[in-house]
Design a protein around this motif. Sequence first.
Motif, PDB file in Angstrom:
ATOM      1  N   GLU A  91       1.228  18.892  -4.470  1.00 48.76           N
ATOM      2  CA  GLU A  91      -0.096  18.834  -3.855  1.00 48.76           C
ATOM      3  C   GLU A  91      -0.730  17.456  -3.979  1.00 48.76           C
ATOM      4  O   GLU A  91      -1.581  17.083  -3.167  1.00 48.76           O
ATOM      5  N   ASP A  92      -0.338  16.683  -4.999  1.00 48.61           N
ATOM      6  CA  ASP A  92      -0.969  15.382  -5.240  1.00 48.61           C
ATOM      7  C   ASP A  92       0.073  14.272  -5.212  1.00 48.61           C
ATOM      8  O   ASP A  92       1.257  14.483  -5.498  1.00 48.61           O
ATOM      9  N   ASP A  93      -0.396  13.062  -4.908  1.00 45.73           N
ATOM     10  CA  ASP A  93       0.470  11.888  -4.925  1.00 45.73           C
ATOM     11  C   ASP A  93       0.808  11.512  -6.364  1.00 45.73           C
ATOM     12  O   ASP A  93      -0.013  11.653  -7.269  1.00 45.73           O
ATOM     13  N   HIS A 146       0.829  -1.215   0.000  1.00 48.06           N
ATOM     14  CA  HIS A 146       0.000   0.000   0.000  1.00 48.06           C
ATOM     15  C   HIS A 146       0.865   1.267   0.000  1.00 48.06           C
ATOM     16  O   HIS A 146       0.694   2.162   0.833  1.00 48.06           O
ATOM     17  N   VAL A 147       1.802   1.327  -0.947  1.00 53.62           N
ATOM     18  CA  VAL A 147       2.760   2.432  -1.003  1.00 53.62           C
ATOM     19  C   VAL A 147       2.175   3.609  -1.772  1.00 53.62           C
ATOM     20  O   VAL A 147       1.598   3.441  -2.854  1.00 53.62           O
ATOM     21  N   SER A 148       2.336   4.788  -1.189  1.00 56.51           N
ATOM     22  CA  SER A 148       1.995   6.037  -1.876  1.00 56.51           C
ATOM     23  C   SER A 148       3.217   6.944  -1.816  1.00 56.51           C
ATOM     24  O   SER A 148       4.055   6.822  -0.918  1.00 56.51           O
ATOM     25  N   PHE A 149       3.304   7.859  -2.772  1.00 54.70           N
ATOM     26  CA  PHE A 149       4.446   8.774  -2.779  1.00 54.70           C
ATOM     27  C   PHE A 149       4.029  10.115  -3.368  1.00 54.70           C
ATOM     28  O   PHE A 149       3.297  10.185  -4.350  1.00 54.70           O
ATOM     29  N   ARG A 150       4.548  11.160  -2.719  1.00 57.26           N
ATOM     30  CA  ARG A 150       4.310  12.532  -3.187  1.00 57.26           C
ATOM     31  C   ARG A 150       5.638  13.279  -3.142  1.00 57.26           C
ATOM     32  O   ARG A 150       6.359  13.237  -2.144  1.00 57.26           O
ATOM     33  N   TYR A 151       5.976  13.973  -4.228  1.00 52.42           N
ATOM     34  CA  TYR A 151       7.217  14.740  -4.255  1.00 52.42           C
ATOM     35  C   TYR A 151       7.142  15.910  -3.274  1.00 52.42           C
ATOM     36  O   TYR A 151       6.049  16.457  -3.043  1.00 52.42           O
TER      37      TYR A 151
END
Length: 707
Positions: free
Chosen positions: A475-477, A466-471
């Motif tokens: 504002e958004d992943d 369940h990996v998410s990433f945002r720079y």
Amino acid sequence: MRVLKYLRGHIPAVVLIVLLLAAQSFCELSLPAYTSRIVDTGIQSGGIEYAAPLALTDKTMDGVRLFLSDDDAAAVSAAYTEDNGVWTLNDTAQLPELEGIFIRPLVMYARLSEQGANTVLALRQQMQGGLITHEEILARGEEALSGMGTLTDSVLRSAAVQFLKTEYAVAGLNVDHIRNSYLLRTGGKMLLLTLGMIAAAVLCNFVGARMSAAIGRDLRAQVFRKVLSFSSAEMDKFSTASLITRTTNDVTQIQAVCVLLVRVVLYAPIIGLGGIVMVARTKTGLGWIIALAVAAMLLLVGVLMKIAMPQFRAMQQRVDDVNLVSREVLTGLPVIRAFHRERHEEERFGTASAALRDTQLFVNRTMAFMGPVMTLIMYGVTVMIEWFGAKSINAGNMQIGDMIAFSTYASLIIMAFMMITIVAVLLPRAEVSATRVDEILRTRASVRDPRSPEPAPADATVTFDHVSFRYPGAEDDVLHDISFTARPGEVTAIVGSTGCGKSTLLNLIPRFYDATGGTVSIGGVNVRRLHQADLRALLGYVPQKGVLFTGDILSNLEFAGDVSEADAIRAAATAQAEDFIWSRPHHFLTPVAQGGANVSGGQRQRLSIARAIAKHPQVYLFDDSFSALDYQTDAALRQALAKQTHDATVIIVAQRLSTILHADQILVLDGGRIVGCGTHGTLLRSCETYREIALSQLSAAELGEEG
């Protein structure tokens, strides 16, 4: 203070420099006093240092005693011995004490003697006959002194010494020898002081130069080590051009100012304060001139710094801009020529260069204004000292040597402040440079090692849970809820449209970035719990753009460090790089230019793949690393690679489906989400996104769908 902290690691050198500066300043501050003595005592007084006689004729001694008290007369009789009509001093060490006794009576005797040869003789006879008292004789002496005008110590001493010069000649002393002996003795001391000052200055410069070079070396090493610890997030924050400028230009500015701090900023106050103390000791009453000059200089420096300081910050930014444009132009020169954009890039560079030029001109013009004004202040002080000093000399309150010494001390004080102002010109720029370097050193890397890292796992299974990433700052992943498992002995491929997050996903495994949600693990251990060195020792990473380093082919293949020459040669064979390597005259010792500029794109990719293979990692990460290969080389490489990586976890990011048709698991990304997972055949039937990608690259015959 930002700059001073760089001296903390060089305390012994700083202490030695301070001691040398103290020695140098002592020598320099002593010289004006000796110059004054040369003029006043050596030349004007003929080398006679004290207004107390070394020898007197019997006649003069009898005359001078008329003006002495009984106690003083007894002290004089004890200090001198009479021989053949000449009284000679027994011990020259008594001269300072006797000067206070003799100075006024000598001048009284000299003045009365000028009135007539027998005047003093008549007074002595009258006193012996009881016609006048001792007090009346003193009154006659004071009356004789009244004709000399204002009776200062300087006037009395000068008169006494002039009388002694004549008396010494009468007493049989060699006046020329006394003068020459004093001049040689004092000149010798001045020569020794000068040599000592030169030796201290040379040694101080030597130690300061070594120290500043060490500061520059250490600071560059700190910045370089810090940059190496940065994750991709910090590298995105600081541009490459800016990092290069900070590591070179800014560090050089700090290095230059550090040596000025210890050589000038420490020396100037010592000279300035020492000069003020020596000026106070001269008691000329002209100290207000120096105070006025110092106040004018401080006001000037304050105004100039207020104007120039913001421009120094702007100038360093302009240097960054020029470096950035230069780097882009030099890197993209083939593209610029291909699109005939030379004129446009010239205008871009000209704009950046003109902005730097205008800022530099403004700063230089502002600072150039300071030099003439400082010179005007210095010469104005000299004129004022000579004007008011001449009046004091005329009034008998000062001697010529005192004015020369005062003028020299005033010059030293003003020069000390001028040295500080020169440093003040450089300090703002150094302050900006120190701020920019500190910004790097104080930046905390977003990817850090844990305090208690876990040991590297033996299992090479890579799991995304369940990996998410945002720079940073976005504002958004970029990635949303990514979950999959890549196992040893299997090939996991990642495909998708451009910009869907394939490379970003791959970069989370070696922790170039850290996931903002969920966990990435290897062998069941969260990659955040592993030491970065241990984690990356498990991985063989091949970037999207092949990167080679200056050296030769073998050194690039052995880049991992623990690679033998035999492993490097076998890896080159697996990567299908043997043919072009052996075709070169020097084979594996063929030189490689910076960035691999002297090899083709496909050769660069094959060498990058060989470098990863030579390491024998547990996990292979290929970030679209086969795009520059022709189909035949691609097929041969994949076949050889399969034998090499049969027990390792292989994750391939690919744009070209022919590279990953036989992968055990294919992940299809779309908009940062996994929209399909399975084998090639399964995805053709179940995933419309994959089917569209496949149909855009492969024919129906290749897909087995001719019907």
